[in-house]
Design an enzyme around this catalytic site. Structure first.
Site, PDB file in Angstrom:
ATOM      1  N   LYS A   9     132.012 -97.291-108.603  1.00 27.83           N
ATOM      2  CA  LYS A   9     131.053 -97.314-107.505  1.00 27.83           C
ATOM      3  C   LYS A   9     130.969 -98.719-106.893  1.00 27.83           C
ATOM      4  CE  LYS A   9     128.296 -93.669-109.760  1.00 27.83           C
ATOM      5  NZ  LYS A   9     126.980 -93.334-110.358  1.00 27.83           N
ATOM      6  N   TYR A  49     127.942 -85.658-103.894  1.00 24.73           N
ATOM      7  CA  TYR A  49     126.776 -85.452-104.768  1.00 24.73           C
ATOM      8  C   TYR A  49     125.954 -84.224-104.355  1.00 24.73           C
ATOM      9  CZ  TYR A  49     127.197 -89.791-107.486  1.00 24.73           C
ATOM     10  OH  TYR A  49     127.596 -90.781-108.360  1.00 24.73           O
ATOM     11  N   ASN A 112     124.912 -97.721-112.101  1.00 29.12           N
ATOM     12  CA  ASN A 112     125.617 -97.493-113.375  1.00 29.12           C
ATOM     13  C   ASN A 112     127.142 -97.528-113.241  1.00 29.12           C
ATOM     14  OD1 ASN A 112     125.953 -95.025-112.159  1.00 29.12           O
ATOM     15  ND2 ASN A 112     124.849 -93.838-113.703  1.00 29.12           N
ATOM     16  N   HIS A 115     131.537 -93.286-111.898  1.00 26.54           N
ATOM     17  CA  HIS A 115     131.332 -91.832-111.871  1.00 26.54           C
ATOM     18  C   HIS A 115     132.481 -91.157-112.607  1.00 26.54           C
ATOM     19  CE1 HIS A 115     131.006 -87.702-110.433  1.00 26.54           C
ATOM     20  NE2 HIS A 115     132.307 -87.774-110.231  1.00 26.54           N
ATOM     21  N   GLU A 126     136.200 -82.277-106.994  1.00 23.22           N
ATOM     22  CA  GLU A 126     136.122 -83.692-106.619  1.00 23.22           C
ATOM     23  C   GLU A 126     137.502 -84.261-106.287  1.00 23.22           C
ATOM     24  OE1 GLU A 126     132.037 -84.476-109.198  1.00 23.22           O
ATOM     25  OE2 GLU A 126     133.902 -85.328-109.930  1.00 23.22           O
TER      26      GLU A 126
HETATM   27  P1  GTP Z   1     127.947 -89.513-112.176  1.00 18.75           P
HETATM   28  O1  GTP Z   1     129.154 -89.684-113.040  1.00 18.75           O
HETATM   29  O2  GTP Z   1     127.728 -90.623-111.189  1.00 18.75           O
HETATM   30  O3  GTP Z   1     127.900 -88.131-111.535  1.00 18.75           O
HETATM   31  O4  GTP Z   1     126.714 -89.631-113.190  1.00 18.75           O
HETATM   32  P2  GTP Z   1     126.244 -88.583-114.274  1.00 18.75           P
HETATM   33  O5  GTP Z   1     127.095 -87.339-114.221  1.00 18.75           O
HETATM   34  O6  GTP Z   1     126.165 -89.313-115.564  1.00 18.75           O
HETATM   35  O7  GTP Z   1     124.781 -88.240-113.781  1.00 18.75           O
HETATM   36  P3  GTP Z   1     124.320 -87.202-112.635  1.00 18.75           P
HETATM   37  O8  GTP Z   1     125.474 -86.480-112.069  1.00 18.75           O
HETATM   38  O9  GTP Z   1     123.181 -86.435-113.184  1.00 18.75           O
HETATM   39  O10 GTP Z   1     123.724 -88.193-111.545  1.00 18.75           O
HETATM   40  C1  GTP Z   1     124.562 -88.803-110.585  1.00 18.75           C
HETATM   41  C2  GTP Z   1     124.118 -90.208-110.348  1.00 18.75           C
HETATM   42  O11 GTP Z   1     122.803 -90.199-109.810  1.00 18.75           O
HETATM   43  C3  GTP Z   1     124.001 -91.057-111.616  1.00 18.75           C
HETATM   44  O12 GTP Z   1     125.206 -91.648-111.991  1.00 18.75           O
HETATM   45  C4  GTP Z   1     122.980 -92.106-111.190  1.00 18.75           C
HETATM   46  O13 GTP Z   1     123.611 -93.162-110.481  1.00 18.75           O
HETATM   47  C5  GTP Z   1     122.088 -91.331-110.257  1.00 18.75           C
HETATM   48  N1  GTP Z   1     120.895 -90.875-110.970  1.00 18.75           N
HETATM   49  C6  GTP Z   1     120.810 -89.890-111.887  1.00 18.75           C
HETATM   50  N2  GTP Z   1     119.553 -89.761-112.338  1.00 18.75           N
HETATM   51  C7  GTP Z   1     118.844 -90.709-111.667  1.00 18.75           C
HETATM   52  C8  GTP Z   1     117.473 -91.090-111.681  1.00 18.75           C
HETATM   53  O14 GTP Z   1     116.655 -90.531-112.416  1.00 18.75           O
HETATM   54  N3  GTP Z   1     117.117 -92.110-110.834  1.00 18.75           N
HETATM   55  C9  GTP Z   1     118.007 -92.728-110.031  1.00 18.75           C
HETATM   56  N4  GTP Z   1     117.607 -93.720-109.243  1.00 18.75           N
HETATM   57  N5  GTP Z   1     119.285 -92.412-109.999  1.00 18.75           N
HETATM   58  C10 GTP Z   1     119.704 -91.407-110.806  1.00 18.75           C
HETATM   59 MG    MG Z   2     127.482 -86.307-112.454  1.00 17.62          MG
END
Ligand code: GTP
Ligand code: MG
Length: 151
Positions: A9, A49, A112, A115, A126
């Site tokens: 990212k 997303y 973080n 992805h 994707e």
């Molecule tokens: P990705 O690999 O980026 O898809 O992350 P993930 O699969 O571990 O998590 P998820 O798909 O649930 O969420 C996608 C992204 O949204 C995360 O990587 C975070 O950057 C963001 N995100 C998820 N939960 C939160 C939250 O509670 N607050 C905020 N600010 N961002 C969040």
């Molecule tokens: Mg995810």
């Protein structure tokens, strides 16, 4: 062979972590079959997303993903989808184990750095969203017989 979509990212790119992150997948034994650096539009980020569109952080997340260059990659290997997520660590870096990418290199959930696809269907979707078929390479490497023990 299984493939996963992995993206560094904008925070990971700006912090100079491209080589560090690629190195972890490469040293594990996974194979890089596609890579490019792009600045996604907000519309594109929303497509990526789309599953999260009802979440309160969706707008900020899409603004963030489109705020700078992203390194988009496809990695190939046995179990790469599930194990890639292990290398990456828990979504919230406060809960990621040390030794994982997010555990070692990130602090808050909204930044973080990486992805990874969360299952075979999302991996396929994707990869298709981010890459044209001709951007995906097919090749074998000499290391494979040592990684997989094939003759
Ligand atoms: P990705 O690999 O980026 O898809 O992350 P993930 O699969 O571990 O998590 P998820 O798909 O649930 O969420 C996608 C992204 O949204 C995360 O990587 C975070 O950057 C963001 N995100 C998820 N939960 C939160 C939250 O509670 N607050 C905020 N600010 N961002 C969040
Ligand atoms: Mg995810």
């Amino acid at each position: 062979m299984e493939r996963s979509f992995i993206a560094i990212k904008p925070d990971g790119v700006q912090r100079g972590l491209i080589a560090e992150i690629i190195s972890r997948f490469e040293r594990k034994g996974f194979k890089l079959v596609a890579i490019k650096i792009v600045i996604p539009t907000k519309d594109f980020a929303q497509k990526h997303y789309h599953d999260l569109k009802e979440r309160p952080f969706f707008n900020g997340l899409c603004d963030f993903l489109s705020s700078g260059p992203v390194v988009a990659m496809v990695w190939e290997g046995e179990g790469v989808i599930k194990y890639g997520r292990k290398l990456i660590g828990a979504t919230d870096p406060q809960k990621s184990e040390p030794g994982t990418i997010r555990g070692d290199l990130a602090v808050v959930v909204g930044r973080n750095i990486i992805h990874g696809s969360d299952g075979p269907e999302t991996a396929k979707d994707e990869i298709n969203l981010w890459f044209k078929p001709e951007e995906l390479t097919n090749y074998s490497s000499n290391a494979e017989k040592w990684i997989y023990g094939l003759n």
